[in-house]
Design an enzyme around this catalytic site. Structure first.
Site, PDB file in Angstrom:
ATOM      1  NE  ARG A 103      -6.189  10.206   7.292  1.00 38.71           N
ATOM      2  CZ  ARG A 103      -6.002  11.011   8.329  1.00 38.71           C
ATOM      3  NH1 ARG A 103      -6.893  11.039   9.322  1.00 38.71           N
ATOM      4  NH2 ARG A 103      -4.945  11.789   8.406  1.00 38.71           N
TER       5      ARG A 103
ATOM      6  CB  SER B 136      -1.451   2.197  -4.419  1.00 42.34           C
ATOM      7  OG  SER B 136      -1.826   3.462  -3.930  1.00 42.34           O
ATOM      8  CG  ASN B 137      -7.497   2.794  -3.098  1.00 41.88           C
ATOM      9  OD1 ASN B 137      -7.764   1.780  -3.734  1.00 41.88           O
ATOM     10  ND2 ASN B 137      -7.985   3.017  -1.890  1.00 41.88           N
TER      11      ASN B 137
ATOM     12  CG  ASP C  63      -1.724   1.280   1.313  1.00 42.54           C
ATOM     13  OD1 ASP C  63      -2.570   1.486   0.413  1.00 42.54           O
ATOM     14  OD2 ASP C  63      -1.504   2.089   2.243  1.00 42.54           O
TER      15      ASP C  63
END
Length: 236
Positions: free
Chosen positions: A54, A131-132, A24
């Protein structure tokens, strides 16, 4: 919090089976400067703003995946920023928006990252981000941190148009590495990502740099560690 290390027998198994690591992004890049920049823009309201931004950021990724309405993480992050400003009854100039957004493209690495990556490369471990983040976001951070050459092509959720913890997103690891899930260690930062990776079937190392509690979702990582030493020990 110290590292939770595997037993000697587990370490032997890990050495035999782990051939790659999917990271990540926040295991490598330190997100705390985002909060610093928020406090600079909105003195006295930084913590509240950062938490709401967030939270909404990741809620949007999950909702868009569930609803099959994909936007990339850069766009989702800006949408969540706009929501946060509106909810908190604040105003945001174009300059402030750009300053906050660009923070995500120049994050510093955690102190233990450079030596750990060198050691993992020395051991012949393949590495990639799962990862995003968009590929451009990852490229900019890698360039800023001088980490070129360590990672294979990015496994960004843009490839499959589904954010983690969708199984579609985690499947990028076996597909790209050409390995079984059990041969790929997943290094997670967030508790929910730790659970998602474990649900998928990855040997999972939770790099719990924030000393957060694990979500109660019937899944336990193989190792919990406060830094990358636990990941290296798990690999063996």
């Amino acid at each position: 919090m110290g590292s939770a290390l595997p037993t000697e027998a587990q370490s032997f198994t890990n050495r035999r089976r782990i051939k790659a690591i999917a990271f990540d992004g926040f295991v490598i890049f330190d997100p705390r400067p985002v909060a610093v920049q928020v406090e600079k823009e909105f003195p006295g309201r930084g913590a509240e703003f950062t938490n709401l931004w967030r939270t909404r950021q990741f809620e949007y990724t999950w909702l868009r995946t569930l609803g099959n309405q994909y936007k990339d993480f850069w766009q989702v992050t800006e949408d969540a920023l706009r929501y946060t400003v509106s909810t908190m009854n604040l105003s945001l100039t174009t300059s402030q928006r750009d300053e906050l957004m660009q923070t995500y493209r120049s994050l510093p690495v955690w102190p233990d990252v450079p030596e750990t990556l060198k050691e993992l490369r020395r051991r012949g471990i393949r590495m990639a981000f799962l990862s995003n983040f968009t590929a451009a976001m990852l490229d900019d951070n890698i360039k800023a941190a001088n980490l070129a050459g360590y990672f294979e092509p990015h496994l960004t959720t843009d490839r499959v148009r589904a954010f983690k913890p969708s199984r579609i997103a985690y499947q990028m690891g076996p597909d790209a590495f050409g390995l079984k899930p059990e041969e790929i260690a997943f290094a997670a930062f967030a508790p929910w990502d730790t659970v998602g990776a474990k649900w998928f079937g990855y040997p999972t190392v939770w790099v719990n740099r924030a000393n957060a509690p694990l979500d109660v979702l019937d899944a336990q990582p193989d190792v919990v560690t406060s830094d990358l030493a636990g990941l290296v020990s798990f690999i063996g």
